[in-house]
Structures are given as C-alpha cells and as structure tokens.
Write a protein that holds these residues in place. Structure first.
Motif, PDB file in Angstrom:
ATOM      1  N   ARG B 342       0.767  -1.345  -0.067  1.00 53.20           N
ATOM      2  CA  ARG B 342       0.012   0.111  -0.168  1.00 53.20           C
ATOM      3  C   ARG B 342       0.914   1.377  -0.067  1.00 53.20           C
ATOM      4  NH1 ARG B 342      -2.630  -2.128   4.458  1.00 53.20           N
ATOM      5  NH2 ARG B 342      -2.329  -0.175   5.546  1.00 53.20           N
ATOM      6  N   ARG B 345       2.564   1.709  -3.410  1.00 55.06           N
ATOM      7  CA  ARG B 345       1.485   2.287  -4.432  1.00 55.06           C
ATOM      8  C   ARG B 345       1.282   3.868  -3.982  1.00 55.06           C
ATOM      9  NH1 ARG B 345      -1.180  -1.403  -7.310  1.00 55.06           N
ATOM     10  NH2 ARG B 345      -0.714  -3.464  -6.575  1.00 55.06           N
ATOM     11  N   TYR B 346       1.299   4.159  -2.716  1.00 54.82           N
ATOM     12  CA  TYR B 346       0.776   5.577  -2.457  1.00 54.82           C
ATOM     13  C   TYR B 346       2.161   6.514  -2.751  1.00 54.82           C
ATOM     14  CZ  TYR B 346       0.300   9.680   0.380  1.00 54.82           C
ATOM     15  OH  TYR B 346       0.235  10.846   0.574  1.00 54.82           O
ATOM     16  N   ALA B 349       2.539   6.769  -6.575  1.00 54.45           N
ATOM     17  CA  ALA B 349       1.333   7.555  -7.210  1.00 54.45           C
ATOM     18  C   ALA B 349       1.685   9.308  -6.963  1.00 54.45           C
ATOM     19  CB  ALA B 349       0.074   7.356  -6.517  1.00 54.45           C
ATOM     20  N   ARG B 350       2.289   9.344  -5.619  1.00 53.11           N
ATOM     21  CA  ARG B 350       2.394  10.748  -5.333  1.00 53.11           C
ATOM     22  C   ARG B 350       3.668  11.348  -5.867  1.00 53.11           C
ATOM     23  NH1 ARG B 350       0.561  14.594  -3.682  1.00 53.11           N
ATOM     24  NH2 ARG B 350       1.582  15.519  -1.756  1.00 53.11           N
ATOM     25  N   GLU B 353       2.785  12.124  -9.465  1.00 51.67           N
ATOM     26  CA  GLU B 353       1.642  13.357  -9.352  1.00 51.67           C
ATOM     27  C   GLU B 353       2.668  14.672  -9.337  1.00 51.67           C
ATOM     28  OE1 GLU B 353      -0.951  12.893  -6.115  1.00 51.67           O
ATOM     29  OE2 GLU B 353      -1.837  11.117  -6.877  1.00 51.67           O
ATOM     30  N   LYS B 421       3.247  10.418   4.191  1.00 46.71           N
ATOM     31  CA  LYS B 421       2.335  11.560   3.690  1.00 46.71           C
ATOM     32  C   LYS B 421       3.117  12.825   3.941  1.00 46.71           C
ATOM     33  CE  LYS B 421      -2.121   9.426   4.201  1.00 46.71           C
ATOM     34  NZ  LYS B 421      -3.377   9.489   4.628  1.00 46.71           N
TER      35      LYS B 421
END
Lengths: 163, 434
Positions: B342, B345-346, B349-350, B353, B421
């Motif tokens: 997880r 993937r996070y 993806a970030r 972006e 994050k």
C-alpha cells in the motif's frame, strides 16, 4: 476477495479517515472505483461502520468499561441470536460475541459509572429468562484497543539513514 | 539486499562503532576526527596509533551515506525516507522463541553450518521459489546475509579476478570484492529498462570476461525485480560465458507483482550460483543478524571453510528465532507485505503526481525517482542535501549506490503511512518553491 479490495479494507482498518484520493493512491484504483467499491462493501454489510479509538482516560469524561460473561440456557423457542439481540440492543453495549469456553457471551460495556453498569446487569441482563448467570469484570487499564497500543508512541530506534 | 546492511557491515569493518553502521558499511571514514579508529588514516594518525590500513582497505573510499547520515542527524524535525531496514519489529513468535531459547540456557555455539533444524526449515521454505537444496550439504547459515556475501567473495574470488556488479546496487558488494582482492567491474542498468540487467549491458561492459556476477533482485536501491524473461537472458549470458553468480535475494519475500524468480532455477545455473537470503527483510529481524547461503556442496564447503574460522557459527539465539519465523510467522509476513504494498503504491502515485519519473518499483521497499530535472545542476547529492536543509526530508542520493544511480534519489517506504504523507507533502512544498 481481490487484492485491491483487501488493500482497501486494510487501509481503512489502519486509518478510517483516509480520503478517497489517498485510498486510490494506496490501492491502485481510481478515486471513482474506490467510492464504488466502498459503496458495495457498505451495502453488502462488509464495512459495518467507521469509528474512533478513544483513550477516555486521557479526557475529563468519567466512565467505566466492563466485560460481562453471560451464561444462557436455551430452549425450543429461544436461540442464541434471540438472547444476543436483546442484550446487544442496549446503547451501553459496545461489543458482543458468542464465544467458546466456560461461558456463552462476552459483552463489552461502557457506561458513566460502576453503578450504571451494575444496574444494566441486574436490570437488563440477569432478569432475561434464558440467562442463568453473569460475571462482571471492570476494566482497570487499557493497553491496546483494536490494534492501537495505548502508549506514548514513537519508539523507532532505527538510524535515520542507512544503506 | 541490502540490508543487512548497515549493522552488519559495521560490525565487520569497524567493531568500535556500533551506532554508526551507516558509515562503516562503505568502508572507512577519513573525515571524522571524533572517530577513534580511523582505518584508512593516511597521514592522520593520532598519538599512539601506529596502524596503517592495508592497501585494499585504504582503497575503499569513504561512504557517501555516512556523510549524509551525519548531516541528517544534525537536523531537527526530519522525516526520514532514508532507512534501509523494516520499520516493523520481528514477529512475536520469533521474538518469543528467542527468549525461550535463552530461558532454556541455549547459549552455546551451534554447528558451523547452523542447527540441523534451521537448515531443514530453510530448505523447506525455499521450495516455494522452485529451489531444492539438501539441508546437510547445500545450506550454510550465516551472520546476516552480508556475511554470506562476504564469504562468497572470499571463497571464490582470487586476486585479479573480475567481478561484475550491476550499478546502482547495494553498497557492500564493491568493497567486499576489493577486500577479497578482486576487481569490481561496473555494469550499468537503466531507468528506461526499469533497472533490469540486460545481456547487452553485460557484453558492453566486458562482463563476458569476468569470473563472477553479483545479482541483487529485488534490488536495493531501485526496487526493481527481474521478469522471468529478463532472468532467462541473463542466465544464458552467464552460462555462455561461464560466470559464477552470487544472487542476493534478501528481498525475495517482498515482491509485489507476481512471484519472486531466482536465477538459480534457470537451466545450467544451479551449479554456478550461490543464492543468498536471510531473515532481516521478510521477518524484520535485521538486528538478529541471520542469513543463509544455498549452493552446491563444493561451494558450501568452501564457504564453510571461511565461515568456520572467521565466525564459528551464526548467533544461536537468532537461529532459534529463525525456526519460529519460518514455521509460525507466515501471516505476519503477509500482513507486512500488504502494508508495504500500500505504501509503495501511495509513494509511487504521489511522486508521479509531483512530476517525477519513477520506474515501477516492484520489490523491496524503495522507490528510485529521477531528480535530474529538478535538482540543482542535475546533481542528486546536491538535491538530497537541499531537500534536507529546506524541508527536512532525508533520502539517500542515488550515486551512493554507484555511478549508475546518479541523478536519482532512493526513497524508502519502510516507514509509517503518516510519515510518507508528510514527506511527500514536504517534497511537494520544496518542488513548488523552486
């Protein structure tokens, strides 16, 4: 269950406040797919709710928690489900399970005072015809709840940069 | 592999400095006056120190990671994506077995090759990767996978032998080859190939003339894995050119797209491959220092010759933990793997972006984005330093893993989702503010 759905549920169990965008990033699904799958999971009763893990001892609220052992004797008209539903209805009951072992039901109760718990047991549980006995254990200290340790957190002793 | 890393290399190269594995891993450090022992110490001998490092030790340059570690430690409020070990603790059954073995007084040496029970358990476990190794003759339990890597070099590399090392890769191979008297040969891998090693790159680098090739897939620092086809091609190259292979598969359990593939299962490869694995990554047992080597009987015998004089046996307590890890911790390993997945993937993806190019990291717990477009002068070390100074995010510059890693940054996701994050928020702020 496919891998994405499992990842979705894992992510929510870890943090039910994850936004759809972050859930999408963690699962490889699009935000729309996340919303659709959550709707399906809620509708089918897999996702029953989203709630907070609270350390009430760190608040100024008073309250007590207790675990009840409940024994029952069933008859032709009364099944476990019937008794359970009746007890679980109470807003004081947080969690209730049928368990193996020395007693039948394990009931987690939270109330404002020991008296309130006692009244619940003596007035709501014990008088039920199927109930043969109860034992009440008041919780004295919570160390962990639903996967969350009640400690001061960060004990990462790793070096900050390693190969 | 990596991983194994830090701590073991530190034990090995510099017994005086357990708290800074980061440095000794890459060898010696000439720049720190506070360091009592200075193995390379050219001209810097302090009073009462008559030691001069042996040539092959002095030849190993100081570590970029060590320098970076010190800078990071000096900052407050750092979110670190620079850690090369799991953020989980070892699974409870493994810890509990270690404690129980101590309570029963099991504190003596084991057989040189490790306990028979553990070797049997290992042989059974690796069947899932298509391996079949005889626990009596083809398994050697070592003090971390790092010891196994070192043993393979010392057992099979003669002075003047050439050892091909894909770059970027884990930091211990090149010094290990040098310590053994061999000559490292860098073989570049490329972002465009998703960091897979190709026969073309091997041929171009002159690896057909080498005696040995070291593979590390899933890879530290790129997170790359090799597909079955890619492995077939590399295996054919090794057979055609008669190369021995040391395949460091310490991250085998942490693969996210499909099952781990081992080069040793390819035709003609078993007899020429030492497969290395261990408990550090999959079971979050880095500090217990336990790894193993799988190879044909003659190879294990040679490695055992080095091991029995240098180490006697791997840590006994850790061997007890390892049996429990294999027998009773599958669920927990699966849970950790899902969590890494997880985060992987996070993070990926970030990064995308934020406009950073990153090859799909399909194993280990690292992402390796290209930062040449956003770094000062395209330099990854300058970028990493800047990122730390400006927004307090620590990550290891790619060039610390060899010339092939230049222009990239290793981001470890062996850290909580909250930190990931925050780190990516800070990275975004840094990129926006440029």
């Amino acid at each position: 269950m496919d891998d994405e759905t499992r990842a979705l549920i894992d992510a929510l169990v870890a943090d039910a406040r994850e936004s759809p965008a972050d859930l999408a990033r963690q699962t490889g699904l699009s935000a729309e797919e996340v919303e659709a799958r959550l709707a399906d999971l809620e509708e089918s009763g897999v996702l029953r709710g989203y709630s907070a893990v609270v350390d009430w001892d760190r608040t100024d609220e008073t309250g007590v928690e207790a675990v009840l052992e409940v024994n029952v004797e069933l008859d032709r008209e009364t099944a476990y489900d019937d008794v359970a539903r009746r007890i679980a209805e109470s807003p004081l009951v947080d969690t209730m399970r049928l368990v193996s072992g020395d007693y039948d039901f394990e009931v987690y109760v939270r109330a404002g005072s020991m008296g309130a718990v006692s009244r619940f047991v003596s007035e709501e549980v014990a008088p039920l015809p199927a109930v043969t006995s109860t034992v009440t254990h008041f919780a004295m200290e919570t160390y962990k709840e639903r996967g969350v340790l009640f400690d001061d957190g960060d004990d990462d002793d790793r070096l900050s940069v390693t190969p | 592999m990596s991983d194994e890393t830090g701590s073991e290399a530190a034990d090995r190269s510099d017994g005086t400095a357990p708290p800074d594995p980061a440095d000794s891993v890459e060898g010696s450090d000439q720049s720190d006056p506070a360091e009592a022992s200075d193995p390379t110490g050219e001209g810097e001998t302090t009073a009462g120190d008559r030691f001069t490092a042996a040539d092959r030790v002095a030849r190993v340059p100081p570590s970029g990671i060590r320098a970076f570690f010190e800078v990071a430690e000096a900052h407050d409020d750092v979110v670190s994506l620079g850690v090369g070990e799991p953020d989980f603790s070892a699974p409870w059954p493994a810890r509990s077995a270690a404690v129980a073995s101590l309570e029963r007084g099991r504190t003596s040496y084991t057989a040189n090759r490790g306990t028979a029970e553990l070797r049997r358990a290992i042989a059974g476990r690796v069947e899932r990767y298509g391996h079949a190794y005889d626990p009596d003759e083809e398994v050697l339990v070592t003090t971390g996978a790092s010891e196994a890597v070192d043993l393979a070099f010392r057992a099979f590399v003669d002075p003047g032998d050439t050892v091909a090392l894909p770059t970027p890769t884990y930091v211990s191979y090149e010094p290990g080859v040098t310590f053994a008297g061999g000559d490292p040969l860098a073989v570049p891998t490329y972002h465009e190939d998703d960091w897979a090693l190709t026969p073309e790159a091997l041929a171009e680098a002159g690896a057909d003339e080498a005696e040995m090739l070291v593979l590390c897939y899933p890879n530290n620092p790129t997170g790359a894995t090799m597909s079955a086809d890619e492995l077939d091609a590399v295996a054919a190259f090794c057979v055609d050119n008669d190369l021995l292979v040391v395949s460091d598969e310490i991250y085998a359990a942490l693969t996210y797209d499909g099952d781990h593939e081992s080069v040793a299962t390819r035709p003609g490869m078993r007899e020429r491959t030492v497969v290395i694995n261990g408990f550090s990554k999959a079971y979050a047992m880095t500090g217990l220092r336990l790894g193993y080597a799988l190879a044909p009987p003659g190879a294990i015998e040679a490695m055992t010759t080095v091991h029995q004089y240098g180490m006697l046996s791997a840590p006994t307590t850790a061997q007890h933990a390892a049996v429990a890890a294999i027998e009773r911790c599958d669920d927990e390993v699966a849970r950790m793997r899902r969590e890494y997945d997880r985060r992987r993937r996070y993070l990926t993806a970030r990064l995308r972006e934020l406009g950073l190019a990153v090859a799909e990291p399909s194993g280990a717990f690292y992402a390796f984005p290209r930062v040449t477009d956003v770094a000062p002068d395209g330099d990854d070390e300058a970028f990493a330093t800047d990122l730390l100074d400006e927004v307090g995010v620590a990550a290891v510059p790619g060039s610390a893993f060899g010339s092939g890693g230049a222009g990239h940054l290793r981001l470890s996701y062996a850290t909580g989702m909250g930190e990931l994050k925050e780190a990516t928020r800070r990275l975004e702020r840094y990129l926006d503010g440029r």
